[in-house]
Scaffold this active site. Sequence first.
Site, PDB file in Angstrom:
ATOM      1  N   GLU A 169     -16.767  16.284  11.571  1.00  0.00           N
ATOM      2  CA  GLU A 169     -16.140  15.584  12.693  1.00  0.00           C
ATOM      3  C   GLU A 169     -17.094  14.527  13.253  1.00  0.00           C
ATOM      4  O   GLU A 169     -16.698  13.402  13.545  1.00  0.00           O
ATOM      5  CB  GLU A 169     -15.744  16.568  13.799  1.00  0.00           C
ATOM      6  CG  GLU A 169     -15.026  15.861  14.947  1.00  0.00           C
ATOM      7  CD  GLU A 169     -14.554  16.783  16.073  1.00  0.00           C
ATOM      8  OE1 GLU A 169     -15.036  17.918  16.166  1.00  0.00           O
ATOM      9  OE2 GLU A 169     -13.712  16.323  16.872  1.00  0.00           O
ATOM     10  N   SER A 228     -20.153  17.088  23.680  1.00  0.00           N
ATOM     11  CA  SER A 228     -20.610  15.990  24.555  1.00  0.00           C
ATOM     12  C   SER A 228     -21.977  15.461  24.104  1.00  0.00           C
ATOM     13  O   SER A 228     -22.724  16.147  23.406  1.00  0.00           O
ATOM     14  CB  SER A 228     -20.701  16.487  26.000  1.00  0.00           C
ATOM     15  OG  SER A 228     -21.852  17.303  26.147  1.00  0.00           O
ATOM     16  N   ASN A 229     -22.282  14.220  24.520  1.00  0.00           N
ATOM     17  CA  ASN A 229     -23.553  13.624  24.089  1.00  0.00           C
ATOM     18  C   ASN A 229     -24.754  14.376  24.662  1.00  0.00           C
ATOM     19  O   ASN A 229     -25.825  14.385  24.052  1.00  0.00           O
ATOM     20  CB  ASN A 229     -23.593  12.141  24.454  1.00  0.00           C
ATOM     21  CG  ASN A 229     -22.833  11.318  23.417  1.00  0.00           C
ATOM     22  OD1 ASN A 229     -21.956  11.847  22.728  1.00  0.00           O
ATOM     23  ND2 ASN A 229     -23.170  10.047  23.294  1.00  0.00           N
ATOM     24  N   GLU A 230     -24.562  15.012  25.826  1.00  0.00           N
ATOM     25  CA  GLU A 230     -25.666  15.833  26.358  1.00  0.00           C
ATOM     26  C   GLU A 230     -25.962  16.980  25.378  1.00  0.00           C
ATOM     27  O   GLU A 230     -27.115  17.283  25.085  1.00  0.00           O
ATOM     28  CB  GLU A 230     -25.316  16.416  27.741  1.00  0.00           C
ATOM     29  CG  GLU A 230     -25.280  15.399  28.873  1.00  0.00           C
ATOM     30  CD  GLU A 230     -24.007  14.572  28.891  1.00  0.00           C
ATOM     31  OE1 GLU A 230     -22.995  15.007  28.286  1.00  0.00           O
ATOM     32  OE2 GLU A 230     -24.000  13.491  29.504  1.00  0.00           O
ATOM     33  N   SER A 233      -6.139  17.705  20.476  1.00  0.00           N
ATOM     34  CA  SER A 233      -5.626  16.355  20.204  1.00  0.00           C
ATOM     35  C   SER A 233      -4.461  16.393  19.222  1.00  0.00           C
ATOM     36  O   SER A 233      -4.521  17.066  18.191  1.00  0.00           O
ATOM     37  CB  SER A 233      -6.733  15.483  19.594  1.00  0.00           C
ATOM     38  OG  SER A 233      -7.756  15.300  20.512  1.00  0.00           O
ATOM     39  N   GLN A 293      -7.106  20.632  15.870  1.00  0.00           N
ATOM     40  CA  GLN A 293      -8.292  21.470  16.004  1.00  0.00           C
ATOM     41  C   GLN A 293      -8.205  22.405  17.208  1.00  0.00           C
ATOM     42  O   GLN A 293      -8.160  21.943  18.343  1.00  0.00           O
ATOM     43  CB  GLN A 293      -9.520  20.560  16.187  1.00  0.00           C
ATOM     44  CG  GLN A 293     -10.832  21.317  16.345  1.00  0.00           C
ATOM     45  CD  GLN A 293     -11.978  20.391  16.728  1.00  0.00           C
ATOM     46  OE1 GLN A 293     -12.014  19.852  17.834  1.00  0.00           O
ATOM     47  NE2 GLN A 293     -12.894  20.177  15.813  1.00  0.00           N
ATOM     48  N   GLY A 294      -8.199  23.707  16.951  1.00  0.00           N
ATOM     49  CA  GLY A 294      -8.163  24.682  18.047  1.00  0.00           C
ATOM     50  C   GLY A 294      -9.539  25.291  18.268  1.00  0.00           C
ATOM     51  O   GLY A 294      -9.788  26.422  17.832  1.00  0.00           O
ATOM     52  N   TYR A 295     -10.407  24.548  18.910  1.00  0.00           N
ATOM     53  CA  TYR A 295     -11.762  25.041  19.215  1.00  0.00           C
ATOM     54  C   TYR A 295     -11.891  25.319  20.721  1.00  0.00           C
ATOM     55  O   TYR A 295     -12.058  26.447  21.154  1.00  0.00           O
ATOM     56  CB  TYR A 295     -12.826  24.002  18.820  1.00  0.00           C
ATOM     57  CG  TYR A 295     -13.306  24.040  17.389  1.00  0.00           C
ATOM     58  CD1 TYR A 295     -12.551  24.598  16.370  1.00  0.00           C
ATOM     59  CD2 TYR A 295     -14.542  23.482  17.029  1.00  0.00           C
ATOM     60  CE1 TYR A 295     -13.002  24.617  15.059  1.00  0.00           C
ATOM     61  CE2 TYR A 295     -15.008  23.500  15.727  1.00  0.00           C
ATOM     62  CZ  TYR A 295     -14.241  24.063  14.750  1.00  0.00           C
ATOM     63  OH  TYR A 295     -14.703  24.070  13.462  1.00  0.00           O
TER      64      TYR A 295
HETATM   65  C1  LIG Z   1     -10.107  12.934  24.252  1.00  0.00           C
HETATM   66  C2  LIG Z   1     -10.547  14.329  23.942  1.00  0.00           C
HETATM   67  C3  LIG Z   1     -10.029  14.956  22.822  1.00  0.00           C
HETATM   68  C4  LIG Z   1     -10.408  16.271  22.519  1.00  0.00           C
HETATM   69  N1  LIG Z   1      -9.853  16.875  21.432  1.00  0.00           N
HETATM   70  C5  LIG Z   1     -10.151  18.171  21.155  1.00  0.00           C
HETATM   71  C6  LIG Z   1      -9.492  18.844  20.080  1.00  0.00           C
HETATM   72  O1  LIG Z   1      -8.674  18.269  19.349  1.00  0.00           O
HETATM   73  N2  LIG Z   1      -9.780  20.141  19.877  1.00  0.00           N
HETATM   74  C7  LIG Z   1     -10.689  20.838  20.645  1.00  0.00           C
HETATM   75  O2  LIG Z   1     -10.930  21.998  20.367  1.00  0.00           O
HETATM   76  N3  LIG Z   1     -11.315  20.215  21.694  1.00  0.00           N
HETATM   77  C8  LIG Z   1     -11.059  18.907  21.961  1.00  0.00           C
HETATM   78  N4  LIG Z   1     -11.672  18.266  23.021  1.00  0.00           N
HETATM   79  C9  LIG Z   1     -12.559  19.057  23.895  1.00  0.00           C
HETATM   80  C10 LIG Z   1     -14.034  18.685  23.792  1.00  0.00           C
HETATM   81  O3  LIG Z   1     -14.610  19.158  22.603  1.00  0.00           O
HETATM   82  C11 LIG Z   1     -14.726  19.266  25.051  1.00  0.00           C
HETATM   83  O4  LIG Z   1     -14.194  18.553  26.151  1.00  0.00           O
HETATM   84  C12 LIG Z   1     -16.224  19.115  25.015  1.00  0.00           C
HETATM   85  O5  LIG Z   1     -16.784  19.956  24.043  1.00  0.00           O
HETATM   86  C13 LIG Z   1     -16.859  19.438  26.398  1.00  0.00           C
HETATM   87  O6  LIG Z   1     -16.413  20.660  26.866  1.00  0.00           O
HETATM   88  P1  LIG Z   1     -15.791  20.789  28.350  1.00  0.00           P
HETATM   89  O7  LIG Z   1     -14.747  19.750  28.511  1.00  0.00           O
HETATM   90  O8  LIG Z   1     -15.398  22.206  28.537  1.00  0.00           O
HETATM   91  O9  LIG Z   1     -16.980  20.404  29.335  1.00  0.00           O
HETATM   92  P2  LIG Z   1     -18.123  21.370  29.869  1.00  0.00           P
HETATM   93  O10 LIG Z   1     -18.663  22.190  28.744  1.00  0.00           O
HETATM   94  O11 LIG Z   1     -17.626  22.086  31.074  1.00  0.00           O
HETATM   95  O12 LIG Z   1     -19.238  20.316  30.284  1.00  0.00           O
HETATM   96  C14 LIG Z   1     -19.166  19.551  31.497  1.00  0.00           C
HETATM   97  C15 LIG Z   1     -20.376  18.635  31.558  1.00  0.00           C
HETATM   98  O13 LIG Z   1     -21.588  19.429  31.575  1.00  0.00           O
HETATM   99  C16 LIG Z   1     -22.453  19.038  30.509  1.00  0.00           C
HETATM  100  N5  LIG Z   1     -23.118  20.222  29.950  1.00  0.00           N
HETATM  101  C17 LIG Z   1     -22.535  21.414  29.675  1.00  0.00           C
HETATM  102  N6  LIG Z   1     -23.456  22.263  29.151  1.00  0.00           N
HETATM  103  C18 LIG Z   1     -24.630  21.580  29.099  1.00  0.00           C
HETATM  104  C19 LIG Z   1     -25.940  21.895  28.631  1.00  0.00           C
HETATM  105  N7  LIG Z   1     -26.227  23.096  28.110  1.00  0.00           N
HETATM  106  N8  LIG Z   1     -26.911  20.942  28.702  1.00  0.00           N
HETATM  107  C20 LIG Z   1     -26.627  19.712  29.216  1.00  0.00           C
HETATM  108  N9  LIG Z   1     -25.400  19.349  29.688  1.00  0.00           N
HETATM  109  C21 LIG Z   1     -24.412  20.267  29.604  1.00  0.00           C
HETATM  110  C22 LIG Z   1     -21.543  18.422  29.463  1.00  0.00           C
HETATM  111  O14 LIG Z   1     -22.235  17.497  28.654  1.00  0.00           O
HETATM  112  C23 LIG Z   1     -20.499  17.726  30.335  1.00  0.00           C
HETATM  113  O15 LIG Z   1     -20.990  16.468  30.753  1.00  0.00           O
HETATM  114  C24 LIG Z   1     -11.326  16.963  23.355  1.00  0.00           C
HETATM  115  C25 LIG Z   1     -11.858  16.314  24.486  1.00  0.00           C
HETATM  116  C26 LIG Z   1     -11.474  15.024  24.773  1.00  0.00           C
HETATM  117  C27 LIG Z   1     -12.048  14.367  25.983  1.00  0.00           C
END
Ligand SMILES: Cc1cc2nc3c(=O)[nH]c(=O)nc-3n(C[C@H](O)[C@H](O)[C@H](O)COP(=O)(O)OP(=O)(O)OC[C@H]3O[C@@H](n4cnc5c(N)ncnc54)[C@H](O)[C@@H]3O)c2cc1C
Length: 384
Positions: free
Chosen positions: A242, A366-368, A158, A123-125
């Site tokens: 997903e 994220s759960n948030e 991943s 997945q390239g998101y």
């Molecule tokens: C094990 C693992 C596998 C993954 N695999 C893939 C994959 O295959 N393909 C892919 O595309 N991505 C993948 N991801 C990425 C994942 O989707 C992102 O890590 C996730 O969406 C959070 O984005 P970020 O890491 O940029 O955190 P950020 O967006 O920077 O967030 C940091 C923190 O701030 C909180 N936050 C941010 N905005 C808000 C808001 N508006 N309100 C409340 N809280 C907020 C978040 O909940 C988090 O706790 C993977 C991540 C992990 C950990």
Amino acid sequence: MSDWNELSDEAFRKEVRRFFETNYPQELRFLSRRLRWSECKPWYLTLSKQGWIAPAWPKEYGGMALSPAKQIIMVEETERCGIGRMPDQGITQVGPTIMRYGTQAQKQKYLQPIIDGEHVWCQGYSEPNSGSDLASLQTTAVREGDSWVINGSKIWTSMSMDASHMYILVRTDRNAPKKQEGISFMLLDMKTPGITIRPIRNIAGHEEFSQVFFDNVRTPAGALVGELNKGWTIAKALLGFERLGIGSPRRPRYAFTRLEKVARSRGLMDDPAFADRFVQLRLDLADLASLYGRYVEQVRRGETLGPDVSILKIWSMELNQRVSELLLEAAEEKSMYEGALDFDGEEVDVLAPFYMSRPGTIYGGSNEIQRNIVSKDVLRLPAK
Ligand SMILES: Cc1cc2nc3c(=O)[nH]c(=O)nc-3n(C[C@H](O)[C@H](O)[C@H](O)COP(=O)(O)OP(=O)(O)OC[C@H]3O[C@@H](n4cnc5c(N)ncnc54)[C@H](O)[C@@H]3O)c2cc1C
């Protein structure tokens, strides 16, 4: 057997258990990491040959069209036997998306190779500056003749090092009034020149994700799924699939079976305070399985999952964390050691479920963010 739904649940469970016990390799049971494709391809092909690789897919595309109750039985037996997680994004995410939004040609080109284990998807998101705020993504695709030329970078991808293909979100209109409007959904062969993969090591020391770089990567015009600049709708539908996959009782059940072994070996079931917490988690697991079944049924009816599926993801991943935390408590002084430990002749790795549960509240959105979705799109609460 042409329709496994005709068997009683009990008979089906027996057959699944027998098949898994007989065919799944001993050395790959209860691993504390995700399986690499080179390790699990033979098992993938065994399941595929048996007709069991895609329990939720319709029969016309090589699936089992299995009832929700029987899908849950498969999940439970998968955990009971200690079967590791294979690269499954073709089966659980892009396959159902292509069925819903793809052209006839795309269905023909991409669905059967997923069933046959010829294509492995990633997945390239997410991008380095676009995770929660995914619609701000900056990787671009520009049309040149019969091709799209992609430049940019994706991160946390991943199992990308094992993938033959990536489904990717790209910006195809930089001038769209809203950031969600200039995004398209494309399918990409990972062997295309210009793609570089840099693995990233996780907390447990495994390289299960990576950063992927795109330097003038040319992909044919037919790579586009759905309408140009309308990829956001498809992206969200895929995230629904997903979240359904993440919401399966599979992960918390894995941790729970470990907890049960450790608790019995330590005589903790005789402690009423512990038993209270244990039973609460068991009931929460039963609730999760029934909620999961409801969403599986919705997909089977061909309905699009709504924003409420976020609750499944929240519940599943937080339950997984609660179970894995109690497992560490139950293991007491042994919880500081990595690897398989002996509990009355049963080998249990108590740290692995804890490590594996940590990112669950981050990936898949994220759960948030899931709570934001529930409050805005389900409960219709005011934004501020
Ligand atoms: C094990 C693992 C596998 C993954 N695999 C893939 C994959 O295959 N393909 C892919 O595309 N991505 C993948 N991801 C990425 C994942 O989707 C992102 O890590 C996730 O969406 C959070 O984005 P970020 O890491 O940029 O955190 P950020 O967006 O920077 O967030 C940091 C923190 O701030 C909180 N936050 C941010 N905005 C808000 C808001 N508006 N309100 C409340 N809280 C907020 C978040 O909940 C988090 O706790 C993977 C991540 C992990 C950990």
